[in-house]
Motif scaffolding. Structure first.
Motif, PDB file in Angstrom:
ATOM      1  N   GLU A 126       3.346   1.833  -1.873  1.00 26.91           N
ATOM      2  CA  GLU A 126       3.820   2.113  -3.226  1.00 26.91           C
ATOM      3  C   GLU A 126       2.962   3.159  -3.936  1.00 26.91           C
ATOM      4  O   GLU A 126       3.403   3.759  -4.904  1.00 26.91           O
ATOM      5  N   ASP A 127       1.748   3.370  -3.469  1.00 27.17           N
ATOM      6  CA  ASP A 127       0.884   4.394  -4.064  1.00 27.17           C
ATOM      7  C   ASP A 127       1.165   5.720  -3.368  1.00 27.17           C
ATOM      8  O   ASP A 127       0.553   6.063  -2.365  1.00 27.17           O
ATOM      9  N   ASP A 128       2.129   6.466  -3.917  1.00 28.83           N
ATOM     10  CA  ASP A 128       2.556   7.703  -3.264  1.00 28.83           C
ATOM     11  C   ASP A 128       1.553   8.842  -3.401  1.00 28.83           C
ATOM     12  O   ASP A 128       1.731   9.894  -2.795  1.00 28.83           O
ATOM     13  N   ASN A 129       0.492   8.632  -4.139  1.00 34.78           N
ATOM     14  CA  ASN A 129      -0.543   9.665  -4.271  1.00 34.78           C
ATOM     15  C   ASN A 129      -1.731   9.445  -3.333  1.00 34.78           C
ATOM     16  O   ASN A 129      -2.619  10.291  -3.259  1.00 34.78           O
ATOM     17  N   SER A 130      -1.743   8.323  -2.622  1.00 32.77           N
ATOM     18  CA  SER A 130      -2.876   8.061  -1.730  1.00 32.77           C
ATOM     19  C   SER A 130      -2.758   8.925  -0.475  1.00 32.77           C
ATOM     20  O   SER A 130      -1.661   9.244  -0.017  1.00 32.77           O
ATOM     21  N   TRP A 180       0.819  -1.215   0.000  1.00 33.94           N
ATOM     22  CA  TRP A 180       0.000   0.000   0.000  1.00 33.94           C
ATOM     23  C   TRP A 180       0.852   1.264   0.000  1.00 33.94           C
ATOM     24  O   TRP A 180       0.413   2.310  -0.465  1.00 33.94           O
ATOM     25  N   THR A 223      -0.806   7.110   2.365  1.00 37.80           N
ATOM     26  CA  THR A 223       0.648   7.130   2.223  1.00 37.80           C
ATOM     27  C   THR A 223       1.196   8.510   2.555  1.00 37.80           C
ATOM     28  O   THR A 223       2.222   8.630   3.235  1.00 37.80           O
TER      29      THR A 223
END
Length: 103
Positions: A56-60, A54, A63
């Motif tokens: 790895e999604d730097d736009n969430s 989870w 994160t």
């Protein structure tokens, strides 16, 4: 990164490591809890667990909140290093040299 910058960065981290090692004894670090998942991938028949997929999604938003919490811990620790300003000033002196461009 060019060679002089890489060399200076390596020097900075080497000096910081010695300082951090002694400072760590006096400074309690409370890291934020990092959520894990049960995500598993299979590559060529080999099962590989990836509990932090989870991140790895730097736009969430999750994160971004995790990174912000980690940065708060990191910068609070770095702020306590007594030689930090002296190192910064010395690096600025080394980086601020006369440069020449193509005529």
């Amino acid at each position: 990164m060019n060679k002089p910058s890489a060399l200076l960065a390596a020097l900075f981290f080497a000096v910081s490591f010695v300082t951090i090692s002694s400072a760590e004894k006096q400074f309690h670090i409370a890291y934020p809890v990092t959520r894990t998942t049960n995500h598993v991938d299979v590559y060529h028949g080999v099962t590989v667990a990836d509990p932090y997929r989870w991140l790895e999604d730097d736009n969430s938003s999750e994160t971004k909140a995790w990174v912000q919490a980690q940065n708060q811990v990191t910068f609070a620790f770095l702020k306590e290093i007594p030689q930090r300003d002296a190192i910064r000033k010395r690096l600025e002196q080394l980086w601020n040299y006369e440069r020449y461009g193509v005529p």
